[in-house]
Enzyme design. Structure first.
Site, mmCIF file in Angstrom:
data_model
loop_
_atom_site.group_PDB
_atom_site.id
_atom_site.type_symbol
_atom_site.label_atom_id
_atom_site.label_comp_id
_atom_site.label_asym_id
_atom_site.label_seq_id
_atom_site.Cartn_x
_atom_site.Cartn_y
_atom_site.Cartn_z
ATOM 1 N N ASP A 237 0.821 -1.210 0.000
ATOM 2 C CA ASP A 237 0.000 0.000 0.000
ATOM 3 C C ASP A 237 0.855 1.261 0.000
ATOM 4 O OD1 ASP A 237 -2.425 -1.291 0.053
ATOM 5 O OD2 ASP A 237 -2.541 -1.342 2.236
ATOM 6 N N ARG A 315 -11.494 8.062 9.677
ATOM 7 C CA ARG A 315 -12.745 7.408 9.302
ATOM 8 C C ARG A 315 -13.609 7.172 10.539
ATOM 9 N NH1 ARG A 315 -11.795 3.152 4.318
ATOM 10 N NH2 ARG A 315 -11.230 4.737 2.784
ATOM 11 N N ALA A 372 -4.247 6.538 -0.199
ATOM 12 C CA ALA A 372 -5.326 7.207 -0.937
ATOM 13 C C ALA A 372 -6.491 6.216 -1.121
ATOM 14 C CB ALA A 372 -4.819 7.671 -2.294
ATOM 15 N N ARG A 375 -11.216 4.719 -4.630
ATOM 16 C CA ARG A 375 -12.541 4.942 -5.216
ATOM 17 C C ARG A 375 -12.667 6.334 -5.829
ATOM 18 N NH1 ARG A 375 -16.095 5.130 0.248
ATOM 19 N NH2 ARG A 375 -14.603 3.527 0.837
#
Ligand code: NAG
Length: 465
Positions: A237, A315, A372, A375
């Site tokens: 990632d 989040r 990042a 989507r």
């Protein structure tokens, strides 16, 4: 080395059609048909072209003339059967994307575009072949010719910026040094392309994602003779090269870049896979999104929307905010993996919803995951407004985006998110555009990456001597 990375990932530029106009009688003669899918030499996994509905007065339609306003038929005149899938995607703004996937190569192809039995624009279009399909291993010998045939942009600013750190690359050196530095703890692929064959050696335990890289490289070598080249791809990632000049840097290709690293950023596996598998295994791609953008703007729900997993602290903050202000934000987790799931704080896990259903909502919140959020290109291709968290992470196209044009920015700690949402609601009439597009060697221990067999519909490659 730069030119092989000029992938034509299908990212076009789109604007929300807000103006009224058109809506008279659809004209077969005046409607427009254009795009790469009308040219035999533009070999793509799924070929595509555009339709613009125009009325008898010459006015463009800015809303759909009806999903079935145009009929498209594709046949190979020399064959009894044509193995081709066709889709007409209604973008609901008066334009359509027509795409087709060929399962065999043909000598020529006839594309008929009709409305009410009348040919549209210059239909029928005859593609003088050979017209190769995606799996046909038939590379164009001249890469410059290929770049032209594919209408690739002359430069990609991001790749220029990234490569500027590497005036020279010595394959003999990086072949030793990069595995020494990263081979133990990271998941890496060492690729050599030699005589247009792909060779690989992997490092690390978790190398499953190499399939995406293998697939795009093989797809490219089927279409164009690639230069001999040796390079490393990071399958993880996070970007890896965190040294700063004047320390000597190592060139590593990654899917995600950051302002704190010097990796060379390329389109994510998610984008390349969705392009390669268009009209097949994958249902979400940059074109399908455009035909599934939900209700018209006035009919969209004004609550801001977010779904995802708990891959970052912000989040968690977003979901807490949503629970405090449920009329303003609908944010919920579909999965807990990284943090402890405290139902009192974050509520229950909710079911996944189809990505296309996101566009029932006016405001889409984009917030980093581990890096990042991949989507973002799909969110931008819809016709909701995207609110994007400020972030050090980026994909290959982010630096081409402009805040307040392509998205509304908000602070990485979310402190101004409510304020920005309020602003958006008060400026509903403003129009947001959305953006859619030493010598290399086969080293010890490398294996050859084989082209898939296409026994069912073998093709004859006329380009090979
Ligand atoms: C809009 O969405 C919110 C959150 O999903 C929901 O509670 C509300 O009922 C919706 N409003 C309308 C008018 O459908």
């Amino acid at each position: 080395m730069c030119s092989i990375w000029r992938w034509c990932v299908a990212l076009g530029v789109f604007a929300l059609g807000a103006a009224a106009g058109g809506g008279g009688r659809l004209s077969a003669e005046r409607s427009a048909v254009w795009g790469p899918g009308l040219r035999a030499e533009a070999v793509l996994p799924a070929r595509y072209f555009y339709l613009q509905a125009v009325d008898t007065e010459g006015q463009r339609f800015t809303s759909s003339p009806g999903e079935n306003a145009f009929q498209v038929k594709i046949t190979a005149p020399d064959e009894q059967f044509t193995r081709v899938g066709v889709q007409v995607l209604d973008r609901k703004d008066g334009s359509f994307i027509v795409r087709y996937r060929m399962y065999a190569s043909y000598k020529s192809l006839k594309i008929e575009v009709k409305t009410k039995d009348k040919h549209v624009a210059k239909s029928p279009y005859i593609l003088k072949g050979p017209v190769y399909h995606e799996n046909c291993d038939c590379p164009q010998e001249e890469s410059s010719v290929w770049l032209e045939e594919m209408s690739c942009p002359q430069v990609f600013p991001q790749i220029q910026r990234d490569l500027a750190h590497f005036p020279v690359v010595d394959p003999d050196k990086i072949a030793i040094e990069i595995p020494q530095r990263f081979g133990q703890r990271q998941s890496l692929c060492h690729y050599t392309i030699k005589d247009n064959e792909v060779y690989i050696k992997t490092y690390g335990e978790h190398v499953g994602f190499r399939i995406f890289m293998d697939a795009i490289l093989l797809s490219l070598t089927r279409k164009v003779k690639m230069p001999d080249v040796e390079f490393f791809v990071n399958l993880g990632d996070w970007p890896l090269e965190r040294k700063k000049p004047p320390q000597s840097l190592h060139p590593i290709f990654s899917w995600c870049g950051s302002s704190e690293s010097k990796d060379i950023v390329m389109p994510t596996y998610d984008l390349t896979d969705s392009v390669l598998e268009t009209m097949g295994r994958v249902s979400l791609d940059m074109m399908s999104v455009q035909a599934n953008t939900g209700p018209s703007w006035e009919d969209k729900n004004t609550t801001a929307f977010w779904r995802g997993r708990d891959s970052r602290k912000e989040r968690l903050e977003l979901v807490k905010l949503s629970r405090k202000y449920p009329e303003i934000i609908d944010a919920a987790f579909t999965n807990f993996f990284f943090f402890k799931h405290d139902e009192n704080l974050y509520g229950p896990i909710v079911k996944h919803i189809s990505f296309f259903d996101f566009f029932k909502y006016k405001y889409q919140i984009n917030i980093d995951g581990t890096v990042a959020a991949y989507r973002l290109p799909y969110l931008l291709a819809g016709n909701s407004v995207v609110l994007k968290q400020d972030s050090i992470y980026y994909e290959h196209f982010y630096n081409e985006l402009q805040p307040w044009k392509h998205y509304i920015p908000f602070k990485s700690d979310l402190s101004d998110l409510l304020e920005k949402l309020q602003w958006a609601k008060e400026h509903d009439e403003e129009e947001y555009s959305s953006l859619q597009v030493s010598e290399p060697k086969v080293r010890d221990g490398m294996e050859k990456v084989q082209q898939p067999d296409d026994d069912l519909f073998p093709c004859t490659c006329h380009r090979k001597k």
